[in-house]
Enzyme design. Structure first.
Site, PDB file in Angstrom:
ATOM      1  N   GLU A 107       0.863  -1.168   0.000  1.00 57.55           N
ATOM      2  CA  GLU A 107       0.000   0.000   0.000  1.00 57.55           C
ATOM      3  C   GLU A 107       0.909   1.230   0.000  1.00 57.55           C
ATOM      4  O   GLU A 107       1.787   1.347   0.860  1.00 57.55           O
ATOM      5  CB  GLU A 107      -0.888   0.011   1.257  1.00 57.55           C
ATOM      6  CG  GLU A 107      -1.822   1.201   1.235  1.00 57.55           C
ATOM      7  CD  GLU A 107      -2.761   1.292   2.417  1.00 57.55           C
ATOM      8  OE1 GLU A 107      -2.733   0.398   3.292  1.00 57.55           O
ATOM      9  OE2 GLU A 107      -3.513   2.287   2.461  1.00 57.55           O
TER      10      GLU A 107
ATOM     11  N   ARG B 138       6.197 -12.789   9.077  1.00 55.04           N
ATOM     12  CA  ARG B 138       6.748 -11.472   8.774  1.00 55.04           C
ATOM     13  C   ARG B 138       8.047 -11.279   9.537  1.00 55.04           C
ATOM     14  O   ARG B 138       8.311 -11.932  10.550  1.00 55.04           O
ATOM     15  CB  ARG B 138       5.749 -10.368   9.070  1.00 55.04           C
ATOM     16  CG  ARG B 138       5.495 -10.112  10.549  1.00 55.04           C
ATOM     17  CD  ARG B 138       4.290  -9.208  10.773  1.00 55.04           C
ATOM     18  NE  ARG B 138       4.522  -7.832  10.367  1.00 55.04           N
ATOM     19  CZ  ARG B 138       3.841  -7.220   9.391  1.00 55.04           C
ATOM     20  NH1 ARG B 138       2.906  -7.851   8.721  1.00 55.04           N
ATOM     21  NH2 ARG B 138       4.073  -5.963   9.106  1.00 55.04           N
TER      22      ARG B 138
ATOM     23  N   LYS C 278       4.381   1.029   9.331  1.00 48.49           N
ATOM     24  CA  LYS C 278       4.469   2.299   8.613  1.00 48.49           C
ATOM     25  C   LYS C 278       3.832   3.442   9.392  1.00 48.49           C
ATOM     26  O   LYS C 278       4.258   4.589   9.298  1.00 48.49           O
ATOM     27  CB  LYS C 278       3.831   2.154   7.225  1.00 48.49           C
ATOM     28  CG  LYS C 278       4.764   1.423   6.260  1.00 48.49           C
ATOM     29  CD  LYS C 278       4.180   1.326   4.873  1.00 48.49           C
ATOM     30  CE  LYS C 278       3.099   0.268   4.834  1.00 48.49           C
ATOM     31  NZ  LYS C 278       2.621  -0.006   3.468  1.00 48.49           N
TER      32      LYS C 278
HETATM   33  P1  ATP Z   1       3.023  -2.171   7.900  1.00 43.29           P
HETATM   34  O1  ATP Z   1       2.501  -3.089   8.945  1.00 43.29           O
HETATM   35  O2  ATP Z   1       4.467  -1.848   8.011  1.00 43.29           O
HETATM   36  O3  ATP Z   1       2.193  -0.958   7.692  1.00 43.29           O
HETATM   37  P2  ATP Z   1       1.816  -3.537   5.780  1.00 43.29           P
HETATM   38  O4  ATP Z   1       1.716  -4.992   5.847  1.00 43.29           O
HETATM   39  O5  ATP Z   1       0.576  -2.756   6.034  1.00 43.29           O
HETATM   40  O6  ATP Z   1       3.022  -3.038   6.608  1.00 43.29           O
HETATM   41  P3  ATP Z   1       1.887  -3.349   2.976  1.00 43.29           P
HETATM   42  O7  ATP Z   1       2.284  -2.197   2.157  1.00 43.29           O
HETATM   43  O8  ATP Z   1       0.452  -3.733   2.989  1.00 43.29           O
HETATM   44  O9  ATP Z   1       2.392  -3.078   4.417  1.00 43.29           O
HETATM   45  O10 ATP Z   1       2.787  -4.624   2.655  1.00 43.29           O
HETATM   46  C1  ATP Z   1       3.145  -5.009   1.367  1.00 43.29           C
HETATM   47  C2  ATP Z   1       3.604  -6.426   1.385  1.00 43.29           C
HETATM   48  O11 ATP Z   1       4.750  -6.541   2.201  1.00 43.29           O
HETATM   49  C3  ATP Z   1       2.548  -7.336   1.971  1.00 43.29           C
HETATM   50  O12 ATP Z   1       2.488  -8.510   1.197  1.00 43.29           O
HETATM   51  C4  ATP Z   1       3.046  -7.613   3.347  1.00 43.29           C
HETATM   52  O13 ATP Z   1       2.625  -8.881   3.775  1.00 43.29           O
HETATM   53  C5  ATP Z   1       4.563  -7.520   3.177  1.00 43.29           C
HETATM   54  N1  ATP Z   1       5.177  -7.115   4.434  1.00 43.29           N
HETATM   55  C6  ATP Z   1       4.938  -6.009   5.152  1.00 43.29           C
HETATM   56  N2  ATP Z   1       5.652  -5.992   6.280  1.00 43.29           N
HETATM   57  C7  ATP Z   1       6.398  -7.124   6.277  1.00 43.29           C
HETATM   58  C8  ATP Z   1       7.343  -7.705   7.184  1.00 43.29           C
HETATM   59  N3  ATP Z   1       7.676  -7.100   8.322  1.00 43.29           N
HETATM   60  N4  ATP Z   1       7.905  -8.882   6.848  1.00 43.29           N
HETATM   61  C9  ATP Z   1       7.586  -9.493   5.705  1.00 43.29           C
HETATM   62  N5  ATP Z   1       6.707  -9.012   4.819  1.00 43.29           N
HETATM   63  C10 ATP Z   1       6.101  -7.840   5.089  1.00 43.29           C
HETATM   64 MG    MG Z   2      -1.176  -3.157   4.884  1.00 44.56          MG
END
Ligand code: ATP
Ligand code: MG
Length: 587
Positions: free
Chosen positions: A37, A264, A274
């Site tokens: 996102e 993760r 984020k």
């Molecule tokens: P955050 O929790 O940091 O806001 P998010 O999961 O909302 O992260 P996205 O932009 O939706 O962030 O994530 C994009 C992709 O990256 C998704 O497939 C998510 O599963 C993966 N991702 C995000 N954070 C991690 C992490 N700490 N380890 C592995 N993969 C991750």
């Molecule tokens: Mg997300």
């Protein structure tokens, strides 16, 4: 391809992909996606997902799409899209022409929603947000049916069309899937598919005032793009049932994508969400998204980490099915391991103490030969290191009252200057009022010049001795003198003044909560450092090992004009050693 894969342990996701290739589930095709996102800069957790998704595509002659999961108008921005693209490219991956935006599918997603309504599998619900929450029940208690669940298909179609047309306020209605309010999986209790949100979207502007929820948009975006393996993190495990429900109930043409979850990445002493990173940036606890202390990929790059070290790190942590926290030391190990084999070694004094070598002629300058690389690094190259009567050493390399076992400089004690001579301290000069040591008077022994023994034996001075592997500059001379300590130094009149930034962990505690846990000393700026001239003149690399100090990176943004600013990427020794040892040998 096969061979390369067999070299390392195949993770469970690659095994699934291989099985699907074997059974010809998708006609041999492998299409993954990385679906961020665009609401913040990507961090090292995203790197794990990038390496996994792009890595699988690469390993199986597949394709990996980059898809902006941009269904939330209030938090997304084009600058984040650009940051995501930059970081993926920096890591060395390429989406080619496969850049997609979920927002481009808003029309199609709307049509799918209408189809679900027509199939009587979705309804417009007019409970308030609060009521919806109450009606949902708890993990141990079934939910209650919405009083709007039995609206006719016609009424639902009409209401949904008017929702889209902007006839209602935010929160007046939502579109929900008609599933089961008693499902043990809370995600299946008539989940929301669409909500009204009168807000400007960074790409679609004011075209839409209803936006699809993640669960509805994600599976269908995967389907629209022909994704085969939709890989996400473990917190989406309960969403998988809904992912399948939507795709199955719509009776789509097959094959369709399937979702798989992996653990993760979490790192100690930092934050990765984020939302919390945004807080640090907006509240100016850090200098920006690319602050070298942040775990963002922009920050990591700015700090001086190499993409190779990040890829090695992501491989070293593996792909697991249960969450755990990785020690920061493991990341630092990977960068040290990478740079050790690559970068030139130079001398830089960070907290200078002046030395006058009294028996060295006043106007004499010697250009000493010094290899850039140690013997165990398969690279060649030397530079000239100017030596003169006045030099700087590190304040910490002199002790007025040396403790036992202190082998550096002390009054009457000798030490070797790296690549140069053995000197002896004869006198300590102090500031009369403050008592502070301001200068040392020393003498040097001409017969102790580094490398003299090799030269005397008629051997051309190589960067290293091919037979013994010994560095000629490390102390071999013909004086027969032996000293235990070697310290770094620079010639005062030739050295270049530089700024050095020393970074420490961002937080003081392993699992930080809020800004109150921030480490107040995470950045130390040293403005009075002196580096040997080759670094300014030859610029053979952007990264160096400053001997005895660590690995450093010439900051490309702060180094303007003649000014040189270096970021310490990582110290030489594992300052986190204890934590690492504990992790490997839990006792
Ligand atoms: P955050 O929790 O940091 O806001 P998010 O999961 O909302 O992260 P996205 O932009 O939706 O962030 O994530 C994009 C992709 O990256 C998704 O497939 C998510 O599963 C993966 N991702 C995000 N954070 C991690 C992490 N700490 N380890 C592995 N993969 C991750
Ligand atoms: Mg997300």
């Amino acid at each position: 391809m096969e061979e390369k894969l067999n070299e390392r342990h195949k993770d469970f996701l690659r095994l699934i992909v291989e099985e699907d290739i074997r059974t010809n589930k998708y006609g041999g095709k492998v299409i993954t996606r990385f679906p961020p996102e665009p609401n913040g800069f990507p961090h090292i957790g995203h790197a794990k997902s990038i390496c996994l998704n792009f890595g699988i595509a690469k390993d199986y002659n597949g394709v990996c799409h980059l898809r902006m999961d941009d269904t939330n108008p209030t938090t997304e921005d084009m600058k984040y899209v650009e940051a995501l693209k930059d970081s993926i490219k920096w890591l060395g991956f390429d989406w080619n022409d496969k850049l997609f935006f979920a927002s481009d599918y808003f029309g199609k997603l709307y049509d799918y929603a209408v189809r679900l309504i027509k199939m009587d599998k979705a309804y417009v619900c007019s409970l308030s947000e609060e009521e919806i929450r109450k009606y949902r029940g708890t993990v141990t208690q079934a939910g209650k049916e919405s009083p709007y669940k039995n609206r006719s298909v016609e009424e639902n179609l009409d209401l949904f069309a008017r929702m889209k047309a902007g006839k209602f306020q935010n929160g007046e209605h939502v579109l929900r899937a008609k599933i089961d309010m008693a499902s043990p999986n809370m995600k299946m209790r008539d989940p929301l598919l669409y909500r009204i949100k009168h807000a400007h979207h960074y790409r679609t502007g004011n075209e839409w005032c209803i936006y699809p929820m993640y669960d509805f948009a994600h599976c269908l975006s995967d389907y629209i793009e022909g994704i085969t393996h939709s890989i996400c993190t473990l917190e989406f495990e309960n969403n998988r049932e809904l992912y399948d429900w939507i795709l199955d109930e719509l009776e789509l043409e097959l094959p369709r994508p399937y979702q798989f979850e992996f653990a993760r990445l979490s790192l100690n002493y930092t934050v990765m969400s984020k939302r919390r990173l945004l807080e640090l940036v907006e509240q100016k606890y850090v200098s920006g998204w690319d602050d070298p202390r942040l775990p963002t990929l922009a920050g990591i790059k700015r700090r001086g980490y190499t993409p190779e070290s990040i890829i090695n790190f992501c491989e070293s942590i593996g792909i697991a099915k249960s969450n755990s926290t990785v020690d920061f030391a493991q990341l630092e190990f990977c960068i040290r391991d990478d740079l050790n084999q690559k970068v030139p070694r130079v001398l830089c004094v960070m907290k200078p103490l002046k030395i006058v070598i009294e028996n060295y002629p006043e106007n004499k300058v010697e250009m000493l030969d010094a290899p850039y690389y140690p013997h165990d690094v398969p690279k060649e190259g030397t530079r000239k290191l100017p030596f003169s009567r006045e030099i700087y050493i590190e304040q910490s390399d002199f002790m007025e009252n040396p403790s036992k076992g202190y082998f550096r400089l002390a009054l009457g004690q000798e030490v070797r200057l790296r690549h140069a001579y053995i000197i002896k301290c004869e006198q300590v000069i102090k500031d009369e009022t403050t008592g502070e040591i301001v200068e040392l008077r020393c003498t040097y022994d001409e017969s102790t010049k580094s490398g003299l023994r090799a030269e005397a034996a008629g051997v051309a001075l190589p960067t290293r001795n091919a037979v013994t592997g010994e560095q000629p500059s490390s102390g071999a001379d013909n004086s027969g003198k032996k000293v235990k300590g070697t310290i770094h130094w620079v010639s005062a009149q030739h050295a270049k003044k530089v700024e050095v930034r020393i970074y420490d962990r961002l937080y003081l505690v392993e699992n930080p909560d809020g800004p109150e846990d921030l480490n107040p000393d995470s950045l130390q700026v040293l403005t009075d450092c002196y580096i040997e001239p080759s670094v300014a003149e030859e610029k053979i690399d952007d990264r160096y090992q400053f001997e005895r100090q660590g690995y450093f990176y010439r900051d490309p943004i702060n180094s303007v004009g003649d000014k040189l600013v270096f970021n310490r990427i990582v110290p030489l020794k594992d300052s986190w050693g204890k934590a690492m040892a504990k992790q490997q040998n839990p006792s």
